[in-house]
Design a protein around this motif. Structure first.
Motif, PDB file in Angstrom:
ATOM      1  N   TYR A 121      13.060 -17.756  21.571  1.00 23.86           N
ATOM      2  CA  TYR A 121      11.719 -17.258  21.256  1.00 23.86           C
ATOM      3  C   TYR A 121      11.032 -18.260  20.351  1.00 23.86           C
ATOM      4  O   TYR A 121      11.506 -18.556  19.264  1.00 23.86           O
ATOM      5  CB  TYR A 121      11.824 -15.890  20.579  1.00 23.86           C
ATOM      6  N   THR A 122       9.948 -18.813  20.825  1.00 20.95           N
ATOM      7  CA  THR A 122       9.122 -19.732  20.037  1.00 20.95           C
ATOM      8  C   THR A 122       7.680 -19.233  20.107  1.00 20.95           C
ATOM      9  O   THR A 122       6.906 -19.681  20.950  1.00 20.95           O
ATOM     10  CB  THR A 122       9.237 -21.184  20.549  1.00 20.95           C
ATOM     11  N   PRO A 123       7.336 -18.281  19.237  1.00 24.40           N
ATOM     12  CA  PRO A 123       6.037 -17.615  19.335  1.00 24.40           C
ATOM     13  C   PRO A 123       4.836 -18.539  19.181  1.00 24.40           C
ATOM     14  O   PRO A 123       3.752 -18.214  19.666  1.00 24.40           O
ATOM     15  CB  PRO A 123       6.082 -16.575  18.218  1.00 24.40           C
ATOM     16  N   ASP A 124       5.021 -19.695  18.568  1.00 22.27           N
ATOM     17  CA  ASP A 124       3.889 -20.621  18.428  1.00 22.27           C
ATOM     18  C   ASP A 124       3.545 -21.316  19.738  1.00 22.27           C
ATOM     19  O   ASP A 124       2.442 -21.830  19.900  1.00 22.27           O
ATOM     20  CB  ASP A 124       4.150 -21.647  17.320  1.00 22.27           C
ATOM     21  N   THR A 125       4.474 -21.300  20.714  1.00 16.71           N
ATOM     22  CA  THR A 125       4.179 -21.938  22.008  1.00 16.71           C
ATOM     23  C   THR A 125       4.163 -20.975  23.189  1.00 16.71           C
ATOM     24  O   THR A 125       3.545 -21.262  24.207  1.00 16.71           O
ATOM     25  CB  THR A 125       5.196 -23.059  22.314  1.00 16.71           C
ATOM     26  N   PHE A 126       4.864 -19.819  23.045  1.00 20.34           N
ATOM     27  CA  PHE A 126       4.916 -18.867  24.165  1.00 20.34           C
ATOM     28  C   PHE A 126       5.197 -17.475  23.615  1.00 20.34           C
ATOM     29  O   PHE A 126       6.115 -17.311  22.798  1.00 20.34           O
ATOM     30  CB  PHE A 126       6.009 -19.281  25.162  1.00 20.34           C
ATOM     31  N   PRO A 127       4.457 -16.463  24.078  1.00 18.42           N
ATOM     32  CA  PRO A 127       4.575 -15.131  23.472  1.00 18.42           C
ATOM     33  C   PRO A 127       5.756 -14.282  23.951  1.00 18.42           C
ATOM     34  O   PRO A 127       5.922 -13.159  23.494  1.00 18.42           O
ATOM     35  CB  PRO A 127       3.260 -14.460  23.876  1.00 18.42           C
TER      36      PRO A 127
END
Length: 176
Positions: A121-127
């Motif tokens: 999970y990388t919320p800054d690039t993909f939700p």
């Protein structure tokens, strides 16, 4: 569960002149400097083809396996109509089925990623949370809205099995 895309391939085992196809097929696109295949779309059934000189063809955009097979059949008919010699029989392989579904409730993705350590999970690039399983070999995108995308299955049965496995896993860790 809804099928969003079926990706299928066929190898006609014939060299194809993409330059000649570009001249013969209306609205086809071929830019060999940026992509080695010719792109061609048909409307009935709706499908897009990536056609390569080797005779390999990728069919994308179908909503069912039957529709993908029908689309390949239509393309072969078009080729025959152009005077091209085509094999009488050819094998169509399903490479990937993409389905969407809903879990029925919102998901706390921050909590999910800690409860599901093998997820990404990388919320800054993909939700969405990315989660993979090996049997069947698929990848999931899990969104906070409760919507999921499952990609990689080669059969509808494997798509259903994978979604069931995900639901059980999420219930077992208390997320659902």
């Amino acid at each position: 569960m809804q099928i969003q895309n079926v990706v299928a391939s066929v190898n006609l085992e014939r060299k194809l002149s993409l330059e000649k196809l570009l001249e013969s097929l209306d609205k086809s696109e071929y830019q060999p400097d940026t992509f080695p295949g010719l792109v061609y779309r048909i409307n009935n059934p709706s499908a897009t083809f990536l056609i390569f000189q080797t005779g390999k063809i990728i069919c994308i955009g179908s909503k069912t396996i039957a529709q993908a097979k029908q689309a390949v059949g239509e393309l072969v008919k078009i080729f025959r109509g152009l005077g091209m010699k085509m094999p009488k029989e050819y094998k169509i392989n399903v490479e990937n089925i993409v389905v969407t579904d809903t879990l029925g409730e919102k998901i706390n993705v921050d909590e999910l990623v800690f409860s599901l350590p093998e997820s990404e999970y990388t919320p800054d690039t993909f939700p969405g949370v990315v989660y993979r399983i090996t049997d069947p070999k698929v990848s999931f995108l899990i969104f906070g809205s409760g919507k999921i995308v499952c990609a990689g299955a080669k059969t509808i049965a494997d798509s259903k099995k994978a979604v069931d496995i995900l639901r059980k896993k999420l219930k077992s860790i208390g997320v659902l």
